[in-house]
Design a protein around this motif. Structure first.
Motif, PDB file in Angstrom:
ATOM      1  N   VAL A  97      34.308  44.188  17.791  1.00 55.64           N
ATOM      2  CA  VAL A  97      34.143  45.614  17.506  1.00 55.64           C
ATOM      3  C   VAL A  97      33.038  46.179  18.385  1.00 55.64           C
ATOM      4  O   VAL A  97      32.162  45.454  18.846  1.00 55.64           O
ATOM      5  N   GLU A  98      33.114  47.483  18.587  1.00 55.35           N
ATOM      6  CA  GLU A  98      32.034  48.204  19.278  1.00 55.35           C
ATOM      7  C   GLU A  98      31.351  49.060  18.227  1.00 55.35           C
ATOM      8  O   GLU A  98      31.995  49.845  17.520  1.00 55.35           O
ATOM      9  N   TYR A  99      30.040  48.867  18.059  1.00 51.15           N
ATOM     10  CA  TYR A  99      29.269  49.592  17.057  1.00 51.15           C
ATOM     11  C   TYR A  99      27.990  50.084  17.712  1.00 51.15           C
ATOM     12  O   TYR A  99      27.207  49.295  18.235  1.00 51.15           O
ATOM     13  N   ARG A 100      27.811  51.408  17.702  1.00 52.19           N
ATOM     14  CA  ARG A 100      26.629  52.040  18.303  1.00 52.19           C
ATOM     15  C   ARG A 100      26.402  51.586  19.743  1.00 52.19           C
ATOM     16  O   ARG A 100      25.287  51.288  20.156  1.00 52.19           O
ATOM     17  N   TRP A 121      34.063  46.557   9.161  1.00 54.92           N
ATOM     18  CA  TRP A 121      33.084  47.253  10.001  1.00 54.92           C
ATOM     19  C   TRP A 121      33.593  48.641  10.391  1.00 54.92           C
ATOM     20  O   TRP A 121      32.818  49.596  10.446  1.00 54.92           O
ATOM     21  N   LYS A 122      34.888  48.743  10.631  1.00 56.82           N
ATOM     22  CA  LYS A 122      35.473  50.045  10.957  1.00 56.82           C
ATOM     23  C   LYS A 122      35.390  50.978   9.749  1.00 56.82           C
ATOM     24  O   LYS A 122      34.946  52.122   9.872  1.00 56.82           O
ATOM     25  N   MET A 125      31.264  51.085   8.488  1.00 59.93           N
ATOM     26  CA  MET A 125      30.206  51.362   9.465  1.00 59.93           C
ATOM     27  C   MET A 125      30.655  52.293  10.587  1.00 59.93           C
ATOM     28  O   MET A 125      29.849  52.671  11.427  1.00 59.93           O
ATOM     29  N   ALA A 127      32.676  51.481  13.030  1.00 58.98           N
ATOM     30  CA  ALA A 127      32.843  50.724  14.282  1.00 58.98           C
ATOM     31  C   ALA A 127      34.256  50.935  14.824  1.00 58.98           C
ATOM     32  O   ALA A 127      35.183  51.285  14.099  1.00 58.98           O
ATOM     33  N   ARG A 128      34.402  50.708  16.114  1.00 61.05           N
ATOM     34  CA  ARG A 128      35.705  50.790  16.771  1.00 61.05           C
ATOM     35  C   ARG A 128      36.173  49.364  17.059  1.00 61.05           C
ATOM     36  O   ARG A 128      35.456  48.581  17.679  1.00 61.05           O
TER      37      ARG A 128
END
Length: 170
Positions: A97-100, A121-122, A125, A127-128
């Motif tokens: 995932v990509e987060y911030r 997480w998506k 949070m 996230a992508r």
């Protein structure tokens, strides 16, 4: 472009109809054989496998359904993973995932909950999800980056994007 930059032009690929299944571990695995070649197994529904010679220039796809997608996917994963080493890149059995602006990779065996963790997480949070099953990690001049791959496995996530890798979570 990655494959075009690193692949030899003299690669031969042959497809054969196979009879029966080969005993193999769950998922996709690679084994080196004594003669210096390689065998790549898949225990998907069709149970395909691929054999390759030592320098990866000659492939034979042993497919239950010679028109099926799984044999092609298996071959592409094998070739791409092998060639990735020339670019300081490693394929992980992981969701990512990509987060911030940073990547988090969740690694583990099949069925452990990698995609579920990415979905949480998506959901919680924002996230992508870049990939739910196969992620690439690459050493770049600016540090280590995590990328989604074109192969989502049993998950629907396969985004062609990446971010600086913050953590690999086991």
């Amino acid at each position: 472009q990655f494959i075009a930059d690193t692949m030899k032009s003299d690669i031969s690929v042959k497809v054969e109809q196979r009879i029966g299944k080969r005993d193999a571990p769950y998922g996709v695995s690679l084994e080196d054989v004594a003669a210096g070649g390689h065998v790549i197994h898949s225990t998907n529904a069709s149970g395909d496998w691929v054999t390759a010679n030592a320098d990866w220039t000659d492939f034979v796809i042993h497919a239950g359904d010679i028109n099926g997608f799984s044999a092609m996917e298996l071959t592409m994963i094998a070739v791409y993973t092998h060639l990735a080493r020339y670019r300081q890149t490693l394929l992980l059995h992981a969701s990512i995932v990509e987060y911030r602006g940073e990547a988090l990779a969740f690694v583990g065996p099949s069925g452990i909950g990698k995609t579920t963790q990415a979905q949480l997480w998506k959901e919680y949070m924002g996230a992508r999800i870049l990939n739910g099953d196969k992620a690439f990690v690459r050493k770049e001049s600016a540090g280590v980056w995590g990328y989604g791959s074109p192969w989502g496995g049993s998950s629907p996530y396969a985004v062609n994007d990446g971010a600086p890798l913050k953590a690999i979570i086991v």
